[in-house]
Design a protein around this motif. Sequence first.
Motif, PDB file in Angstrom:
ATOM      1  N   ILE A 217      59.398  24.781  56.234  1.00 50.77           N
ATOM      2  CA  ILE A 217      57.970  24.890  55.954  1.00 50.77           C
ATOM      3  C   ILE A 217      57.193  25.196  57.229  1.00 50.77           C
ATOM      4  N   CYS A 218      57.497  24.468  58.295  1.00 48.08           N
ATOM      5  CA  CYS A 218      56.821  24.673  59.578  1.00 48.08           C
ATOM      6  C   CYS A 218      57.617  23.958  60.651  1.00 48.08           C
ATOM      7  N   LYS A 219      57.167  24.067  61.875  1.00 45.20           N
ATOM      8  CA  LYS A 219      57.789  23.318  62.957  1.00 45.20           C
ATOM      9  C   LYS A 219      56.753  22.376  63.564  1.00 45.20           C
ATOM     10  N   VAL A 220      57.235  21.211  63.980  1.00 51.55           N
ATOM     11  CA  VAL A 220      56.344  20.182  64.533  1.00 51.55           C
ATOM     12  C   VAL A 220      56.829  19.821  65.933  1.00 51.55           C
ATOM     13  N   HIS A 221      55.886  19.786  66.875  1.00 55.37           N
ATOM     14  CA  HIS A 221      56.216  19.445  68.258  1.00 55.37           C
ATOM     15  C   HIS A 221      56.189  17.920  68.420  1.00 55.37           C
ATOM     16  N   LEU A 222      57.367  17.328  68.435  1.00 57.79           N
ATOM     17  CA  LEU A 222      57.480  15.871  68.507  1.00 57.79           C
ATOM     18  C   LEU A 222      57.283  15.353  69.923  1.00 57.79           C
ATOM     19  N   LYS A 223      57.837  16.092  70.890  1.00 55.29           N
ATOM     20  CA  LYS A 223      57.865  15.593  72.263  1.00 55.29           C
ATOM     21  C   LYS A 223      56.459  15.354  72.800  1.00 55.29           C
ATOM     22  N   TYR A 234      62.598   6.462  72.676  1.00 55.19           N
ATOM     23  CA  TYR A 234      63.031   7.660  71.952  1.00 55.19           C
ATOM     24  C   TYR A 234      63.887   8.548  72.848  1.00 55.19           C
ATOM     25  N   ASP A 235      64.770   9.302  72.221  1.00 52.38           N
ATOM     26  CA  ASP A 235      65.646  10.213  72.945  1.00 52.38           C
ATOM     27  C   ASP A 235      64.797  11.254  73.676  1.00 52.38           C
ATOM     28  N   PRO A 236      65.048  11.469  74.981  1.00 55.52           N
ATOM     29  CA  PRO A 236      64.250  12.448  75.732  1.00 55.52           C
ATOM     30  C   PRO A 236      64.438  13.884  75.237  1.00 55.52           C
ATOM     31  N   ASN A 237      65.484  14.122  74.438  1.00 54.12           N
ATOM     32  CA  ASN A 237      65.723  15.473  73.925  1.00 54.12           C
ATOM     33  C   ASN A 237      64.948  15.785  72.653  1.00 54.12           C
ATOM     34  N   LEU A 238      64.175  14.820  72.146  1.00 57.93           N
ATOM     35  CA  LEU A 238      63.321  15.119  70.995  1.00 57.93           C
ATOM     36  C   LEU A 238      62.346  16.215  71.388  1.00 57.93           C
ATOM     37  N   ASP A 239      62.290  17.280  70.616  1.00 55.31           N
ATOM     38  CA  ASP A 239      61.387  18.371  70.979  1.00 55.31           C
ATOM     39  C   ASP A 239      60.723  18.934  69.721  1.00 55.31           C
ATOM     40  N   VAL A 240      61.259  19.989  69.175  1.00 54.62           N
ATOM     41  CA  VAL A 240      60.659  20.628  68.005  1.00 54.62           C
ATOM     42  C   VAL A 240      61.511  20.327  66.780  1.00 54.62           C
ATOM     43  N   LEU A 241      60.852  19.916  65.698  1.00 55.56           N
ATOM     44  CA  LEU A 241      61.539  19.636  64.441  1.00 55.56           C
ATOM     45  C   LEU A 241      61.144  20.681  63.411  1.00 55.56           C
ATOM     46  N   LEU A 242      62.137  21.294  62.783  1.00 60.66           N
ATOM     47  CA  LEU A 242      61.896  22.224  61.676  1.00 60.66           C
ATOM     48  C   LEU A 242      61.798  21.399  60.397  1.00 60.66           C
ATOM     49  N   VAL A 243      60.611  21.376  59.804  1.00 64.72           N
ATOM     50  CA  VAL A 243      60.348  20.527  58.639  1.00 64.72           C
ATOM     51  C   VAL A 243      60.674  21.280  57.359  1.00 64.72           C
ATOM     52  N   GLN A 294      67.246  10.418  62.782  1.00 65.53           N
ATOM     53  CA  GLN A 294      66.321   9.422  62.254  1.00 65.53           C
ATOM     54  C   GLN A 294      65.122   9.226  63.184  1.00 65.53           C
ATOM     55  N   GLN A 295      65.325   9.376  64.485  1.00 64.22           N
ATOM     56  CA  GLN A 295      64.193   9.315  65.412  1.00 64.22           C
ATOM     57  C   GLN A 295      63.221  10.461  65.144  1.00 64.22           C
ATOM     58  N   GLN A 296      63.759  11.624  64.820  1.00 66.36           N
ATOM     59  CA  GLN A 296      62.892  12.752  64.470  1.00 66.36           C
ATOM     60  C   GLN A 296      62.022  12.410  63.254  1.00 66.36           C
ATOM     61  N   LEU A 297      62.648  11.847  62.241  1.00 70.52           N
ATOM     62  CA  LEU A 297      61.925  11.477  61.024  1.00 70.52           C
ATOM     63  C   LEU A 297      60.878  10.397  61.322  1.00 70.52           C
ATOM     64  N   ASP A 298      61.248   9.457  62.152  1.00 68.55           N
ATOM     65  CA  ASP A 298      60.349   8.370  62.570  1.00 68.55           C
ATOM     66  C   ASP A 298      59.068   8.943  63.196  1.00 68.55           C
ATOM     67  N   VAL A 299      59.235   9.834  64.173  1.00 69.83           N
ATOM     68  CA  VAL A 299      58.074  10.393  64.876  1.00 69.83           C
ATOM     69  C   VAL A 299      57.233  11.254  63.937  1.00 69.83           C
ATOM     70  N   LEU A 300      57.889  12.047  63.079  1.00 73.07           N
ATOM     71  CA  LEU A 300      57.141  12.875  62.136  1.00 73.07           C
ATOM     72  C   LEU A 300      56.283  11.996  61.221  1.00 73.07           C
ATOM     73  N   TRP A 301      56.823  10.876  60.770  1.00 69.82           N
ATOM     74  CA  TRP A 301      56.070   9.967  59.905  1.00 69.82           C
ATOM     75  C   TRP A 301      54.857   9.392  60.644  1.00 69.82           C
ATOM     76  N   ARG A 302      55.060   9.051  61.900  1.00 70.40           N
ATOM     77  CA  ARG A 302      53.935   8.541  62.707  1.00 70.40           C
ATOM     78  C   ARG A 302      52.834   9.604  62.838  1.00 70.40           C
ATOM     79  N   ILE A 303      53.253  10.867  62.965  1.00 67.02           N
ATOM     80  CA  ILE A 303      52.275  11.950  63.127  1.00 67.02           C
ATOM     81  C   ILE A 303      51.476  12.159  61.839  1.00 67.02           C
TER      82      ILE A 303
END
Length: 545
Positions: A217-223, A234-243, A294-303
């Motif tokens: 659908i889109c990409k989200v900048h988690l970092k 959180y893992d320092p490698n968290l960056d862009v998530l494709l939703v 799961q960390q990616q999902l966690d941050v996306l939910w917070r956003i």
Amino acid sequence: MGEGRPEVAATLRALNGALGRPAALWVKESGARNLRHRDFLAPRAALSAAFPGGQVPPEAVSAVSSLRGPAVLPLQVCRQTPAGLAVQVRRPEAFQRLLGPLPGQAPPAAEARMGCVVLHCPALRSPAALRPRHLRSVLLADHLAQLLRAQGVGVRLVPALSEERSWDILRQLRIYWPSGSGGSSLTDAVSALKAALGQCPCAAACEEEPGTAEGVICKVHLKSFVEQQGLLGYDPNLDVLLVTEGTLRSLAELQEAVLQCPVSEPMAPPTSRFPSSSCCSIVHVVNCEEEFQQQQLDVLWRILDPGGHTALQKHLVCGPVKVTSPSSPIGADQYFQLRKRQMYEASVIKYGELAQDEAWTEVIDTLTVAAIRFEMLSTAHRSQITLDLENNSISTKGTKSGAFVMYNCARLATLFNTFQQAVEQGTYPPLPPASELNFTCLREEGEWLLLFNYLLPFPEVLQQAAQLPPPSKGIRITANTETVCKFLIQLSMDFSSYYNRVHILGEPFPHLFDQMFARLQLLGAVRDVFHSALATLHLPPLSQI
């Protein structure tokens, strides 16, 4: 006596208070050798640090032996010994307080809930067949749910199992997980999240490029969000998530579970080790290979949903499950069938043709479930587990196995069945009421060991096993999920030692009945502890083995 049920924690608090020092100076003994001389000890080193020259004032020493309280064990004289300050419990009175009637003790109110916990197990979303590493996190979440419910905590299990695939392995392992499609409310929640994405400054349209996954659908900048919010752990490698649609559906399910929690409103993260009555905690139970996703999902939910509950997310991470030299990756179903075959072979070796009877099918199934649950849960969740599938590592004899625990539980069932048959035949009179029993007859070393190390602390053991302490830093938490299995193994070893040494059902002479009845009352309480602990593992007690 009317003084209520004694507790280890209450007795230790009273002992520490009697010495007038804020430090915790006293420890409970548990080893058979030390329990011959003392039950609680304030070690010499601790006393030296708390008192000049390690000399405790005489008035403090005398205050210890005169301690009283509704949950405090009855104590004898306090003595100075080379090891430190030692206290022994007045044992006949302690047996009476724990095994006799407890007047005025009301059961806890059913409505006295302590908040709600959403247990999220991403392994159950895996499109592929479950593997042993997935099974570990699912079994842990299932056990933790039972422990929390026993403490009056509301529990919601996520995700709901898809009705489009078979979950036979969960049924075989007695894992009771909800199923369902979610319906229109879930569809509405997904639509709301899509709308939130459209307004999200961290989200950007996903240009169609070679290699872009279908359905994105889109990409989200988690970092950038993690850095702006100052989030830790959180893992320092968290960056862009494709939703994708699936990503949003996962979040929508979590949101639905939170809304269905029986609490009033989300609050700030609690300092208590249990959620407060108006707070819903979210615990992601993941294996270490799923942690990043799961960390990616966690941050996306917070956003997308910056409400109070998303800040209450915790991650309970399971260590790796190593399988020794399999010819190919083994699935959870294969693992179960292998252990079942090994349990059957071990039972035939021990019990002969009896174990081949059809009536033993359910026994073998239960022993297999016990073996797997103990194999997966008796190790601290953050540590690695090694599954030896090449050799027959399942045994009915080993003292560290689930089968050994079930065997000893069945021995207790056999004992009470034999006693009841003897009563019906007129060999023994019925067991008198607890108020009429003579607990001064319980003088054998193993009897005090069973009461002091197992019956006395059992409620506190269950409470400690269910605790979800807030993370000291970051998002990871550590839970004592191995506690119940280890407790049952140690109880089985000490019960087996006592049972092999002491003849419970003696000759039917009236002068021996007092001791026999007191022992039966003790072992009836031990049986109840076995049953209650096994219930947190969804294991039914066996009546034969």
